[in-house]
Write a protein that holds these residues in place. Structure first.
Motif, PDB file in Angstrom:
ATOM      1  N   ASN A  99      -7.531   2.599  -7.115  1.00  0.00           N
ATOM      2  CA  ASN A  99      -6.972   3.952  -6.930  1.00  0.00           C
ATOM      3  C   ASN A  99      -7.551   4.959  -7.918  1.00  0.00           C
ATOM      4  O   ASN A  99      -6.823   5.835  -8.408  1.00  0.00           O
ATOM      5  N   ASN A 116       1.327  -5.934  -4.816  1.00  0.00           N
ATOM      6  CA  ASN A 116       1.958  -4.616  -5.010  1.00  0.00           C
ATOM      7  C   ASN A 116       0.970  -3.465  -4.836  1.00  0.00           C
ATOM      8  O   ASN A 116       1.286  -2.319  -5.160  1.00  0.00           O
ATOM      9  N   LYS A 117      -0.226  -3.776  -4.327  1.00  0.00           N
ATOM     10  CA  LYS A 117      -1.296  -2.776  -4.274  1.00  0.00           C
ATOM     11  C   LYS A 117      -0.890  -1.527  -3.481  1.00  0.00           C
ATOM     12  O   LYS A 117      -1.117  -0.392  -3.908  1.00  0.00           O
ATOM     13  N   GLU A 118      -0.255  -1.729  -2.313  1.00  0.00           N
ATOM     14  CA  GLU A 118       0.130  -0.579  -1.479  1.00  0.00           C
ATOM     15  C   GLU A 118       1.180   0.278  -2.181  1.00  0.00           C
ATOM     16  O   GLU A 118       1.198   1.498  -2.045  1.00  0.00           O
ATOM     17  N   GLU A 119       2.073  -0.376  -2.939  1.00  0.00           N
ATOM     18  CA  GLU A 119       3.105   0.383  -3.657  1.00  0.00           C
ATOM     19  C   GLU A 119       2.467   1.189  -4.795  1.00  0.00           C
ATOM     20  O   GLU A 119       2.877   2.316  -5.072  1.00  0.00           O
ATOM     21  N   LYS A 121      -0.431   2.472  -4.640  1.00  0.00           N
ATOM     22  CA  LYS A 121      -1.044   3.596  -3.927  1.00  0.00           C
ATOM     23  C   LYS A 121       0.030   4.642  -3.584  1.00  0.00           C
ATOM     24  O   LYS A 121      -0.174   5.842  -3.715  1.00  0.00           O
ATOM     25  N   ARG A 122       1.192   4.163  -3.129  1.00  0.00           N
ATOM     26  CA  ARG A 122       2.278   5.080  -2.765  1.00  0.00           C
ATOM     27  C   ARG A 122       2.735   5.866  -3.994  1.00  0.00           C
ATOM     28  O   ARG A 122       2.983   7.065  -3.929  1.00  0.00           O
ATOM     29  N   LYS A 263       6.021  -7.188  -0.190  1.00  0.00           N
ATOM     30  CA  LYS A 263       5.241  -8.418   0.014  1.00  0.00           C
ATOM     31  C   LYS A 263       6.180  -9.593   0.253  1.00  0.00           C
ATOM     32  O   LYS A 263       7.380  -9.513  -0.033  1.00  0.00           O
TER      33      LYS A 263
END
Ligand SMILES: C[S@@+](CC[C@H](N)C(=O)[O-])C[C@H]1O[C@@H](n2cnc3c(N)ncnc32)[C@H](O)[C@@H]1O
Length: 280
Positions: A99, A116-119, A121-122, A263
């Motif tokens: 990111n 937790n990658k998407e979180e 990013k969020r 996840k």
């Protein structure tokens, strides 16, 4: 290096590695993740030292960026310290890019969850320049760095109890040239600022409810909690109600504006985050 070797290194997969090792051993692992130059694997138990070294050295030989391989056996206690062994190479500290942030990290000392990658990013887009944010479980800056860098809030208080994780957090604040983050060492129940935050991150999965009074105390008259917890899908509705009832002991209103499944944590068990609007 020949072009066919370069291609095989670029495309290295678990299946490919299993095939390369097939005449020497049966490779069984529950995951692998690359953090900068360090490959973190989770080998099934039962391999001898020489088998583990063979696996590690084969990964270093075939993977495009891995110079060290670490086997993670478990993660211990409330500070989430990993129990690991180095099975190839020696340098365990490296820089992971994600990111647009640089994370200096040593997976033998602190944990970093790929799930937790998407979180992360969020969280990069969740705040805004007029906000003050408290990250109650900052670790090396998993959420603090993208949030502070991309949403540019006025201030992020990043609280961390483990001095080793705090050392990485401080280096990462400097690496990413962030002037809006204040790292705080200590138990968040003792050192969290009070009555300042528009948003509080509760990125911790063990008895998170015990930290609700501190989180609500950290908020202004109103604000948002990002509350993380583990739960099965069947019990989710009941668990959300339980969390809201606990929040209502310290606030006039508490309403969930968003529920995100982050996840899978264990069979049938998921990591969730609730965005909870609080009025005090
Ligand atoms: C699993 S890491 C989570 C990092 C990040 N929030 C995330 O979700 O990816 C949890 C961190 O919380 C820290 N921690 C645990 N209990 C704490 C407490 N009472 N006060 C402050 N930090 C704490 C641990 O040392 C660890 O670094």
């Amino acid at each position: 290096m020949s072009s066919s070797k370069q291609a095989s290194r670029r495309n290295l997969s678990v299946k490919g590695l299993q095939a390369v090792l097939a005449d020497k051993l049966d490779l069984r692992l529950s995951g692998w993740e690359i953090l900068g130059g360090v490959m973190v694997v989770r080998l099934d138990p039962g391999y001898s030292e020489s088998e583990k070294n063979l696996i590690g050295e084969t990964i270093v030989r075939l993977h495009p960026t891995a110079v060290t391989v670490v086997n993670r056996m478990s993660i211990d206690d409330e500070l989430r310290e990993p129990v690991t062994e180095v099975i190839a190479g020696s340098k365990t500290e490296s820089i992971h890019l994600e990111n647009g942030c640089k994370y200096k990290i040593d997976p033998t000392q602190v944990m970093f969850s790929f799930g937790n990658k998407e979180e992360r990013k969020r969280m990069a887009k969740i705040s805004s320049p007029e906000e003050t944010v408290v990250d109650m479980f900052a670790c090396v800056g998993q959420f603090t760095l993208p949030l502070a860098k991309h949403s540019r809030p006025e201030k992020v208080y990043a609280v961390e109890k483990n001095p080793v994780a705090l050392r990485f957090l401080k280096e990462n604040i400097a690496q990413n040239k962030l002037s809006n983050v204040e790292p705080l060492l200590g138990d968040c129940r003792d050192v969290c600022p009070t009555g300042v935050a528009d948003r509080v991150l509760m990125g911790y999965l063990f008895d998170t409810h015990l930290f609700l009074p501190t989180a609500i105390n950290a908020l202004n008259e109103h604000g948002i909690l990002h509350y993380h917890f583990n739960c099965t899908e069947e019990k989710l509705e009941g668990e959300i109600q339980r969390i809201l009832n606990l929040a209502l002991k310290h606030a006039a209103s508490a309403n969930v504006s968003k529920t995100v499944q982050i996840k899978s944590y264990a069979p049938k068990m998921y990591h969730w985050v609730l965005d909870i609007d609080i009025e005090k």
